[in-house]
Each structure stands twice: as structure tokens, then as C-alpha cells.
Design an enzyme around this catalytic site. Sequence first.
Site, mmCIF file in Angstrom:
data_model
loop_
_atom_site.group_PDB
_atom_site.id
_atom_site.type_symbol
_atom_site.label_atom_id
_atom_site.label_comp_id
_atom_site.label_asym_id
_atom_site.label_seq_id
_atom_site.Cartn_x
_atom_site.Cartn_y
_atom_site.Cartn_z
ATOM 1 C CG HIS A 207 12.226 -29.522 -10.808
ATOM 2 N ND1 HIS A 207 11.095 -29.826 -10.084
ATOM 3 C CD2 HIS A 207 12.791 -28.447 -10.195
ATOM 4 C CE1 HIS A 207 10.978 -28.992 -9.073
ATOM 5 N NE2 HIS A 207 11.995 -28.138 -9.114
ATOM 6 C CB CYS A 208 11.381 -25.152 -14.749
ATOM 7 S SG CYS A 208 11.919 -23.486 -15.184
ATOM 8 N N PRO A 209 13.863 -24.771 -12.265
ATOM 9 C CG PRO A 209 16.130 -24.185 -12.318
ATOM 10 C CD PRO A 209 15.104 -25.026 -13.027
ATOM 11 N N GLY A 212 10.014 -23.182 -10.078
ATOM 12 C CA GLY A 212 9.900 -23.973 -8.862
ATOM 13 C C GLY A 212 8.908 -25.109 -8.971
ATOM 14 C CD GLN A 213 5.031 -27.995 -9.653
ATOM 15 O OE1 GLN A 213 5.745 -28.932 -9.301
ATOM 16 N NE2 GLN A 213 3.946 -27.605 -8.977
#
Length: 441
Positions: A207-209, A212-213
Site C-alpha cells: 500500500h503506497c501512501p 493513496g492506493q
Amino acid sequence: MGGVERMRGGSGGEKMYNTSTPMPTHQLSDSNRRIMGSHNDNRARNLRVYQAWKGNNIFCLGGRLVFGPDVRSLFLTILLIMIPVVLFSAFVSRRLIEDFQHQLGDYIVVICAVLTAYVIILLFLTSARDPGIIPRNLHPPEDEGSSISADWPGSQVSGPSLPPTKDVMVNGMVVKVKYCQTCMLYRSPRCSHCSICNNCVERFDHHCPWVGQCIGKRNYRFFFMFVSSTTILCLYVLAFCWVNIRKIMDTDHCDIWRAFLKSPVSGILVLYTFICAWFVGGLTAFHLYLICTNQTTYENFRYRYDGKMNPYNLGCVRNVLEVFFTKIPKSKNKFRAKVLVDSSSGYAASMPMSHVLSPEVPKRSFDIEVGKRQAVADEDFEDLQSQIDSIGGLERCGTQPRHANWDHKANWEITPDIQVLAAEFGMEPGLADGQKISRDH
């Protein structure tokens, strides 16, 4: 609940009772009218899948765009990209346009703008699409040799006899897949449940901050292209800011520190893009390694595959072809499809409404009935039950009615409102023809 129901009385007689014709409201008591009103208010209603979604995703444009719960970080990422580009175009590019002849300076600015637009588009393609979410099951899967209770209410807890893992074959190697108690399904190989988005994602990478996805099967290609193109943009701005510093040093015959003072924006951008290039450049190199060995970030940190143990490694060339030159699968979710939602129990089926109402799926109709029963307040339901119990008891599933020590001369009558409510909730008063009855001990 239209149609005709057969009601059996205590004397063995039967009566055909038409449940499709409601009793007039004025014949109902205040208490029962309140029960009926609350029941009608809580009946199932139609919503879109994205409106009844149980994950933590945020939807825009009527479910056409799918974001993660931390979508606000996307605006920070855009600012981190756009601010240095705007500074470069407003302050640094002016001197480059003057120093370079034959419109070469104009091309430098145009290329920077086009590259920035390309990066932003890839960012939205990564962030605003379904990463490969696997739809949740409404019921636990059937398992060979296991018995799942028929009273399953559609909760998020797996049956006690479901095994936590299963073995599947991948390229001749045995791989264990786990059962997800939240989504009530056995995860496919390389699938994992994201605790942030609260979804099971195919080929889950991480999950890549920054976007945001979740990064999964349907957006990993765009994620890598975004990271690599951002690296190129950083190196592009860094290179021409350094060219501008060198031009100042040659023109004014000064050292590098005086050149930074003459063009402070160039100095700031050199430092900023150098740091960013190390970050996104290192990320690009790491994912190049993962692509060539056919791994995900999750697998690399958890399993530490080597060349002999990784069941998904098909060779460097085939691994690259699999990521970049295969068709992206369609989403398994139709976020704009209509579903049937019971507002009282929170029941929602992430599937078209025609499937939910299909008579071929008895378990789903069972859940809908459970939701309807839960719509009545407990105290009102108990009050209704006590009234019917006092009349003659309940007959359910062929059990014998309970006998009370009543006076054999006592007369009892079923009122029309009790008949309507009994038919609504599937109760069968043990009375013949709904008329007056006399019972002995």
C-alpha cells in the site's frame, strides 16, 4: 411476502389465509401499527455497490474513480511534483531561453511541461482505479469434509470447521493459500488483505501512501511507470539547473557559491531534485529487480525468495513480458451495479440485484429473511409473541404446541391485526379457523 399461506389450528383444521391483502390500518392497535411501521421503514432498499461498499475506499464521480482511504496524500504528492516544476519554468528557464539559440531553450521548457503532465497522468492511473480487489463473499465457502452451520447469519467470522489454509499447485510447486475471515474467501496465490483499505487484492505488492492506493495486479504497471518517469523528471530538472549554474559561473567568472547567490532558485532545485532522485531512483531500481525476478514487495520482505524457491519466476525475459506486455484484467467489481441492502441489519450484497433476488440461491434469501426479522424491535417482538403464546402457543417445525392450565370455559379470539403480524413473521397460531376455541387441561 404476497401469496397464500396455510395456517393450521389446534383442532386439526386448515385455513387458506391470503397474505397479499393487508389489513386496514384502522383495525390495528397502536402497538402493532408501530411495529408494522418500523418493519416497513427497515425493508431492503436499492443502492449502488460503491454506496454499500464494506471496504475503506473512497469513491468519486458515482463510483467511477476508486481511491484509498488516505487519498489526501495524493494532493501532497502532486504539490511535491508541481512546485519545483513551476519554479523551474518561472525562474530558471528564462535564462536558459536567452542562453540557448535556435529555440532550443523553448524546447527545454516544453519537454519539462510534457514530462510533468505524463507523470501526473500516471499518478492518477495508479491511484484512481481498482488495484485488483477481490469481491467479498456473502457466505463462507463450502469445504470438502467440513460442515458449516446452516444458521450462518452472514457475519465476518469463519465457520469453526474451515481449515485456515489450503494447498494449491503453482508451476509444479505447492503453495499455501490462507482463508480471509474478513472477506470470507480463500485468497488466490499472491493475494493478500490490505489492512488500510480493508480489501483482498490480487498480486498485492504494497500500500503506497504517496499515491493513496494499494498497488496490485491492475495498477502495478502504472505505478512502476510513475516512479521511473518521476525519476527522469527529477534528473531532467537537476541537469538543467546545473547547466544554468555553470552558465552563470562562465559568464560572471565566479565560483559555485556566488553562482548560487545569483540564482538561488537553481541552487534550491539542485538540492531538492538530488534528494528526490535518490529516493525515487532507488525505488525504481528496487522494482526493476522485483520485476526481473517476478516478486512483489510483500513477498520479498516476507518470504525472501531465491532463484530456486520462487514458484512464480519464469525467467527474466518472460517476467518482464508478464508485467509490461500482458493485457490488464478487467475489474471483478462493478461498483455502479445495483444491490439490495437491508438498512436494519446492514446487509449488502456486492453483486447485481438480480443475483441477490435469485431463488436459486437459498442462502442469500435466508440472509434477507434474517435481516427482515432483525428489523423489529426486540421488546415489540416479545410483546407480540407473548400475545400469540397466550392464545394457543406456537407450532414450529412440527413441534407440539405448549399447553397451559387454562379454564376449559375460557374463550379466546385471534384479532385481525394478530393474524397479519403472524403471517408477516412466519408464525402459525395453533388455532382452528382463527375463531373462538375452548381447551381443557
